[in-house]
Design a protein around this motif. Structure first.
Motif, PDB file in Angstrom:
ATOM      1  N   ASP A   1      28.129  60.508  92.186  1.00 40.92           N
ATOM      2  CA  ASP A   1      27.988  59.685  90.982  1.00 40.92           C
ATOM      3  C   ASP A   1      27.999  58.217  91.405  1.00 40.92           C
ATOM      4  OD1 ASP A   1      28.308  58.224  88.644  1.00 40.92           O
ATOM      5  OD2 ASP A   1      29.752  59.615  87.765  1.00 40.92           O
TER       6      ASP A   1
ATOM      7  N   CYS B   1      36.989  60.039  92.527  1.00 33.64           N
ATOM      8  CA  CYS B   1      35.578  59.665  92.539  1.00 33.64           C
ATOM      9  C   CYS B   1      34.748  60.759  93.180  1.00 33.64           C
ATOM     10  CB  CYS B   1      35.421  58.353  93.318  1.00 33.64           C
ATOM     11  SG  CYS B   1      33.734  57.788  93.502  1.00 33.64           S
TER      12      CYS B   1
ATOM     13  N   ASP C   1      27.498  55.426  89.854  1.00 31.08           N
ATOM     14  CA  ASP C   1      28.219  54.504  88.981  1.00 31.08           C
ATOM     15  C   ASP C   1      29.725  54.596  89.230  1.00 31.08           C
ATOM     16  OD1 ASP C   1      25.861  53.623  87.842  1.00 31.08           O
ATOM     17  OD2 ASP C   1      25.977  55.004  86.136  1.00 31.08           O
ATOM     18  N   SER C   2      30.213  55.815  89.397  1.00 33.03           N
ATOM     19  CA  SER C   2      31.629  56.007  89.686  1.00 33.03           C
ATOM     20  C   SER C   2      31.996  55.403  91.038  1.00 33.03           C
ATOM     21  CB  SER C   2      31.963  57.504  89.662  1.00 33.03           C
ATOM     22  OG  SER C   2      33.313  57.737  90.009  1.00 33.03           O
TER      23      SER C   2
ATOM     24  N   ALA D   1      27.508  49.655  97.523  1.00 33.84           N
ATOM     25  CA  ALA D   1      28.542  48.997  96.724  1.00 33.84           C
ATOM     26  C   ALA D   1      29.451  48.122  97.581  1.00 33.84           C
ATOM     27  CB  ALA D   1      29.372  50.049  95.993  1.00 33.84           C
TER      28      ALA D   1
ATOM     29  N   ALA E   1      30.451  52.853  92.535  1.00 33.65           N
ATOM     30  CA  ALA E   1      30.427  51.394  92.415  1.00 33.65           C
ATOM     31  C   ALA E   1      31.704  50.873  91.763  1.00 33.65           C
ATOM     32  CB  ALA E   1      29.205  50.960  91.611  1.00 33.65           C
ATOM     33  N   ALA E   2      32.180  51.563  90.728  1.00 37.90           N
ATOM     34  CA  ALA E   2      33.405  51.138  90.053  1.00 37.90           C
ATOM     35  C   ALA E   2      34.611  51.273  90.976  1.00 37.90           C
ATOM     36  CB  ALA E   2      33.610  51.962  88.781  1.00 37.90           C
TER      37      ALA E   2
END
Length: 283
Positions: free
Chosen positions: A76, A72, A78-79, A134, A81-82
């Motif tokens: 980023d 990660c 989004d990365s 997150a 959060a995932a």
């Protein structure tokens, strides 16, 4: 709130976990039984920089902890959060977030390209913000939640700010997150503190920036790992503080720090940036 002194079965996220201080933190909390979510970009070996995510995961398991590897880039969102969601699913929650990933660039304004300044802000400010945002729903459910930013006290002496303005703006912004989050999350409660080395530490970033000779004036990164462990096993009403590693360990009754020293003598250790006890730099 009762004092907590163990991380057994606690879920800890460590960013920048593939090497240096992040790796040592991950291994230290694992030795206390923690389940460790490892966030880092380094998936394959770099000939110039030792350490990979897989190697840290192996060390975590060898120390007695569980490891979850998440390749990660903290820039980023989004990365991030995932990755955080996957770690929470794997471990059944999140109890501790350690924002260790950092960018170091001490060039003056005239020599710092805009893209490098943006990187300082993205890694040192946007990254921690994304990780905490997150993780927050999970931290809310923990009975002793902690966030630790590896960032300095906000020393507004002009000489410190002017010595390497771009870098300082990024690290001070991360420290402002500590102040703001400590107030914002106090009622939950989630403890939010900053931890900073009292002297130069032979971290990967310092070795890259200043060369291998930095070892002759530094302590081992293990000092930050031991201090971090002591901090996050305190109750969550310990919040809103800017600690040095040395301060935490002395509060824990550790009088002899020579075991962490890489320098030949205590006199060879160099005090770290931004501390009031450190002589002001010459610009």
């Amino acid at each position: 709130m009762a004092e907590t002194r163990s991380l057994t079965d606690r879920a800890v996220i460590v960013t920048g976990a593939s090497r240096g201080i992040g790796r040592e933190i991950a291994v230290r909390v694992a030795a206390d039984g923690a389940r460790v979510g490892l966030l880092a970009r380094t998936e394959t070996p770099n000939p110039k920089l030792a350490g990979t995510l897989a190697e840290t995961a192996e060390a975590v398991r060898a120390a007695g902890g569980q490891a979850y590897e998440a390749v990660c880039d903290v820039r980023d969102a989004d990365s991030v959060a995932a990755a955080v969601a996957d770690i929470a699913d794997a471990f059944g929650g999140i109890d501790v977030v350690v924002n260790n990933a950092g960018a170091l660039d001490l060039r003056p304004t005239s020599a710092l390209p805009p893209k490098n300044f943006r990187r300082l802000l993205a890694v040192n400010v946007e990254g921690p913000f994304a990780v905490v945002q997150a993780a927050l729903p999970h931290l809310r459910r923990s009975d002793n939640a902690h966030i630790v930013n590896v960032s300095p006290p906000v020393n507004l002496a002009p000489a410190w700010i002017g010595a390497h303005t771009g870098h300082t703006v990024g690290k001070y912004a991360e420290s402002l997150l500590t102040i703001g989050w400590a107030a914002e999350f106090a009622s939950i409660p989630v403890a939010v503190n900053s931890l900073w080395p009292a002297t130069t530490v032979a971290s990967t970033g310092m070795l890259v920036a200043m060369g291998d000779e930095v070892r002759a004036q530094a302590r081992d990164p293990r000092i930050m790992a031991d201090a971090l462990h002591a901090l996050v096993t305190r109750p969550a009403d310990c919040t809103g503080n800017f600690y040095t590693d040395e301060q935490i360990l002395r509060e824990e009754g550790v009088a002899d720090l020579t075991g962490y020293r890489l320098a030949a003598s205590e006199d060879d250790l160099v005090p770290n940036f931004y501390l009031e006890s450190t002589p002001l730099p010459t610009i």
